[in-house]
Design an enzyme around this catalytic site. Sequence first.
Site, mmCIF file in Angstrom:
data_model
loop_
_atom_site.group_PDB
_atom_site.id
_atom_site.type_symbol
_atom_site.label_atom_id
_atom_site.label_comp_id
_atom_site.label_asym_id
_atom_site.label_seq_id
_atom_site.Cartn_x
_atom_site.Cartn_y
_atom_site.Cartn_z
ATOM 1 N N CYS A 280 0.830 -1.199 0.000
ATOM 2 C CA CYS A 280 0.000 0.000 0.000
ATOM 3 C C CYS A 280 0.867 1.252 0.000
ATOM 4 O O CYS A 280 1.735 1.424 0.858
ATOM 5 C CB CYS A 280 -0.921 0.001 1.225
ATOM 6 S SG CYS A 280 -1.936 1.494 1.370
ATOM 7 N N TYR B 10 -7.630 4.313 -9.490
ATOM 8 C CA TYR B 10 -7.422 3.409 -8.356
ATOM 9 C C TYR B 10 -8.389 2.231 -8.428
ATOM 10 O O TYR B 10 -7.995 1.080 -8.174
ATOM 11 C CB TYR B 10 -7.616 4.178 -7.052
ATOM 12 C CG TYR B 10 -7.421 3.352 -5.805
ATOM 13 C CD1 TYR B 10 -6.158 2.879 -5.459
ATOM 14 C CD2 TYR B 10 -8.488 3.059 -4.961
ATOM 15 C CE1 TYR B 10 -5.963 2.115 -4.308
ATOM 16 C CE2 TYR B 10 -8.305 2.305 -3.810
ATOM 17 C CZ TYR B 10 -7.041 1.836 -3.492
ATOM 18 O OH TYR B 10 -6.862 1.090 -2.356
ATOM 19 N N GLU C 118 1.231 -0.531 -6.916
ATOM 20 C CA GLU C 118 1.208 0.765 -6.243
ATOM 21 C C GLU C 118 2.651 1.157 -5.941
ATOM 22 O O GLU C 118 3.391 0.392 -5.314
ATOM 23 C CB GLU C 118 0.398 0.693 -4.950
ATOM 24 C CG GLU C 118 -1.076 0.429 -5.167
ATOM 25 C CD GLU C 118 -1.900 0.560 -3.898
ATOM 26 O OE1 GLU C 118 -1.408 1.165 -2.925
ATOM 27 O OE2 GLU C 118 -3.042 0.061 -3.891
ATOM 28 N N ASP D 30 -3.202 -7.206 2.660
ATOM 29 C CA ASP D 30 -3.457 -6.615 1.347
ATOM 30 C C ASP D 30 -3.034 -7.614 0.279
ATOM 31 O O ASP D 30 -1.844 -7.908 0.117
ATOM 32 C CB ASP D 30 -2.680 -5.306 1.180
ATOM 33 C CG ASP D 30 -3.162 -4.215 2.122
ATOM 34 O OD1 ASP D 30 -4.361 -4.202 2.437
ATOM 35 O OD2 ASP D 30 -2.335 -3.380 2.520
ATOM 36 N N TYR E 18 -0.014 -5.034 -4.859
ATOM 37 C CA TYR E 18 0.739 -4.942 -3.611
ATOM 38 C C TYR E 18 2.086 -5.662 -3.683
ATOM 39 O O TYR E 18 2.737 -5.857 -2.661
ATOM 40 C CB TYR E 18 -0.092 -5.530 -2.464
ATOM 41 C CG TYR E 18 -1.409 -4.811 -2.268
ATOM 42 C CD1 TYR E 18 -1.445 -3.480 -1.867
ATOM 43 C CD2 TYR E 18 -2.621 -5.460 -2.505
ATOM 44 C CE1 TYR E 18 -2.650 -2.816 -1.703
ATOM 45 C CE2 TYR E 18 -3.836 -4.800 -2.337
ATOM 46 C CZ TYR E 18 -3.841 -3.482 -1.943
ATOM 47 O OH TYR E 18 -5.039 -2.830 -1.781
ATOM 48 N N CYS F 111 -2.642 2.075 7.570
ATOM 49 C CA CYS F 111 -1.280 1.831 7.108
ATOM 50 C C CYS F 111 -0.939 0.388 7.411
ATOM 51 O O CYS F 111 -0.735 0.026 8.573
ATOM 52 C CB CYS F 111 -0.275 2.770 7.781
ATOM 53 S SG CYS F 111 1.433 2.425 7.290
ATOM 54 N N CYS G 71 18.845 -4.334 6.988
ATOM 55 C CA CYS G 71 19.482 -4.481 5.687
ATOM 56 C C CYS G 71 20.908 -3.945 5.747
ATOM 57 O O CYS G 71 21.127 -2.790 6.116
ATOM 58 C CB CYS G 71 18.687 -3.715 4.627
ATOM 59 S SG CYS G 71 19.432 -3.793 2.987
#
Length: 214
Positions: free
Chosen positions: A54, A85, A97, A132, A137, A200, A209
Site C-alpha cells: 500500500c 485506483y 502501487e 493486502d 501490492y 497503514c 538491511c
Amino acid sequence: MGFADLRKLRLPSKEEALPGREVSMPVPERHAVSGAPLRPPFPEMHQALFAMGCFWGAERKFWETPGVFTTAVGYAGGHTPNPTYQEVCTGRTGHAEVVLVAYDPRKLRYENLLKVFWENHDPTQGMRQGNDVGTQYRSALYCYGDEQRRPAEISRDAFQDALTAEDHGVITTEIAPAPEFYYAEDYHQQYLHKNPGGYCGLGGTGVACPVGLI
C-alpha cells in the site's frame, strides 16, 4: 478464496488489461508536507521508484527520509495507461502501487533509500503485503539505469542472506527498468499527512538491511 481473488494474484497480459485513457490524472502542484513540486522537472535531483505494498505508508517513510526532495504515489509496471485506483484494484491493469522519490544525491545515496525499502516491508510475500492481497501490492524496484540496477541487485542478495539467517523466506521482489509512472488521484497523495489516523498496513520483517556494500 474465490475466482475473482485468484485472478488478482495473476498479472494480466496486455490483451487482458483494461484500456485506460489518454488523459493523465490531475494532481496538486505542491507536496502537502514539504511544499516541493509534485511533478518534474526536479532540478539537480535523482529519481527512484519503489513498490512495497500500500503506497500510503510507503510514501510517508520516504518523505520522512532526510535528503528526499519530494514524493508522489502512483501506478507502474502494468499495461493500462493512466489507470484509476478502482481499475488497479481489479487486478486488470497489471500495475503495482508505487512511490516516486526525487532526492538530492549530494545528501542521500540510492543505497540508503534501498535500506528504507527493504526494512519497511516484507519482500518475500509475492502478490501481497500482509492482509493486502493482489498484484498491486507486489514488491518491486524499478530502476533508472544500471547505476540503480546494480546496487538494487547487490542489496537484494545481501538482504536475502540476512533474511535466511533469521529463517525468513525467499525474496520475490521484481527488479526491472523503470516503466512509465502514472500519478494516482489527488486524495492518495500524502494521504497519511491529510488523514493522520488512516490505514497503514506497512510492516517489515524486523531484519536489518546491510549497507556500505557498494
